[in-house]
Design an enzyme around this catalytic site. Sequence first.
Site, short mmCIF file in Angstrom:
data_model
loop_
_atom_site.label_atom_id
_atom_site.label_comp_id
_atom_site.label_asym_id
_atom_site.label_seq_id
_atom_site.Cartn_x
_atom_site.Cartn_y
_atom_site.Cartn_z
N HIS A 192 -11.77 1.96 2.26
CA HIS A 192 -11.15 2.65 1.12
C HIS A 192 -12.10 2.88 -0.05
O HIS A 192 -11.65 2.97 -1.20
CB HIS A 192 -9.92 1.87 0.65
N TRP A 248 0.87 -1.18 0.00
CA TRP A 248 0.00 0.00 0.00
C TRP A 248 0.90 1.23 0.00
O TRP A 248 1.87 1.29 0.76
CB TRP A 248 -0.92 0.05 1.23
N ASP A 300 -9.62 -2.90 1.27
CA ASP A 300 -9.75 -2.38 2.63
C ASP A 300 -11.15 -1.79 2.74
O ASP A 300 -11.55 -0.96 1.91
CB ASP A 300 -8.66 -1.33 2.88
N GLU A 342 -3.00 -2.94 -2.54
CA GLU A 342 -4.15 -2.34 -1.84
C GLU A 342 -4.47 -0.96 -2.39
O GLU A 342 -3.64 -0.06 -2.36
CB GLU A 342 -3.83 -2.25 -0.34
N ASP A 360 -10.59 3.95 10.44
CA ASP A 360 -9.98 2.75 11.04
C ASP A 360 -10.42 2.49 12.47
O ASP A 360 -9.60 2.21 13.35
CB ASP A 360 -8.45 2.82 10.92
N ASP A 376 -12.16 7.22 6.31
CA ASP A 376 -11.37 6.01 6.52
C ASP A 376 -10.72 6.07 7.91
O ASP A 376 -9.51 6.16 8.05
CB ASP A 376 -10.30 5.93 5.41
N HIS A 393 -8.62 -6.11 4.09
CA HIS A 393 -8.30 -5.41 5.32
C HIS A 393 -9.66 -5.03 5.91
O HIS A 393 -10.30 -4.10 5.42
CB HIS A 393 -7.52 -4.12 5.05
N LYS A 434 -6.93 2.64 -2.73
CA LYS A 434 -7.53 3.61 -1.81
C LYS A 434 -8.21 4.71 -2.59
O LYS A 434 -7.85 5.00 -3.73
CB LYS A 434 -6.43 4.18 -0.90
N ASP A 465 -7.42 -4.30 9.83
CA ASP A 465 -6.67 -3.04 9.75
C ASP A 465 -7.45 -1.94 10.45
O ASP A 465 -8.21 -1.22 9.82
CB ASP A 465 -6.41 -2.69 8.27
C1 RNT Z 1 -3.91 2.89 4.76
C2 RNT Z 1 -4.02 1.43 4.47
C3 RNT Z 1 -2.90 0.59 4.98
C4 RNT Z 1 -2.45 0.94 6.39
C5 RNT Z 1 -1.50 -0.05 7.01
C6 RNT Z 1 -0.84 0.48 8.22
O1 RNT Z 1 -5.05 3.58 4.45
O2 RNT Z 1 -5.24 0.94 4.93
O3 RNT Z 1 -3.25 -0.75 4.88
O4 RNT Z 1 -3.54 1.09 7.23
O5 RNT Z 1 -0.63 -0.52 6.08
ZN ZN Z 2 -5.51 -1.19 4.84
#
Ligand code: RNT
Ligand code: ZN
Length: 418
Positions: free
Chosen positions: A261, A184, A258, A225, A295, A293, A285, A227, A325
């Site tokens: 994302h 990523w 993810d 990955e 998390d 986003d 993720h 985004k 994640d």
């Molecule tokens: C960032 C991505 C990525 C990170 C990690 C720490 O938006 O989701 O995967 O969260 O690699």
């Molecule tokens: Zn991620």
Amino acid sequence: MFVKENFNKAKQQYEKWGVSVEEAFDKLKNVAISIHCWQGDDIGGFEVNQQELSGGIDVTGNYPGKATNPEQLRADLEKALSLIPGKHKVNLHAIYAETDGEIVDRNAIEPKHFANWVKWAKQNGLGLDFNPTLFSHPKAEDGLTLSHPDKDIRDFWIDHCIQSRKIGEYFGRELGQPALTNIWIPDGYKDIPSDRLTPRMRLKDSLDEIFAANVDESLNIDAVESKLFGIGSEAYVVGSHEFYMGYAMQNNKLCLLDTGHYHPTEMVSNKISALLLFNDKLALHVSRPVRWDSDHVVILDDELREIGLEIVRNDAIDKVMIGLDFFDASINRVAAWTIGTRNMIKSLLYALLLPNDYLKKLQEEGNFTDRLALMEEFKTYPFGAVWDQYCEEMGVPVQESWLNEVKEYEKEVLIKRQ
Ligand code: RNT
Ligand code: ZN
């Protein structure tokens, strides 16, 4: 507690629909969730010249007790793992290298810098996954890495990613199960680009170079990955969904989705069946975006349940590599891991307990009344009693009793780190 009694009664209700609870347990026991180490230290890592977190991601909160060295992080992970049913994997980032006080730049990291992690994984029967870290570094200061206009900077990060794949290969060889190495990058622009194509052409070329390096694919699996936006890359992200979906398909790599994302009403659960028609595997993720986003720690919400259902009813347990994640520094970090991972497992169990073939048949027959009625009724079936029994059988705390263990650990270990 009446775990067994409640379970026996619950079991009968599922059996009435032809669902074998034992079979569900057997399947679930074999699912390894990739638990991200970075929840334990707010994505700090252990580099000698540690940099501030960058890349347009953010961790908020200052709950006491974060891990400040590898030993602490591993101890915290062990605590969390003791509260989570099953055998899992731990997901590392390059910044968790152990270099013995020596400054080793990212392009020079090697398997030996992860030998302690491998030793620990062996002792604990864990698999390991890996991620190159293309943020929190002076060469990523302007938010560009593999798509940077400056060739030297691109080359630096290409080398870092190649080294990372070798570390993944080393994990795979040592631990007897393939590692997933996921790329990523934060690359993007805050404001409207005057050229969207050129950075994407450079990213494509950089990836080609990274994947040209010879790494045994039976030991290391590559993922990319995508985004939508990040802080400071609101208008444009080079590695968008379409970019990586195209790249992954053309180059036989895994798409990593993810859940934070995408556009707020766009669901990852709806993408799984589509992608699996064209790719053998995909990676996740699992996170929880709240308005952005963000998390947040994964909860057992509708989308998590839908993800579990899509994996289970499409017979994709072996095709979807499930990783987590999230990072929350406003609550106990061991609790965060425990809550999020237990929820991920719950969503799979929930799905394994449904008469999925029957529900599919109803849809085929156009019987949408029964489909809706049953899917809603199953939500209040005694799922909790089956989950409790699963925890008991797997030797981990039942219901919220794990929380006392976390509190004890906080008192005895985490608080003393201050
Ligand atoms: C960032 C991505 C990525 C990170 C990690 C720490 O938006 O989701 O995967 O969260 O690699
Ligand atoms: Zn991620």
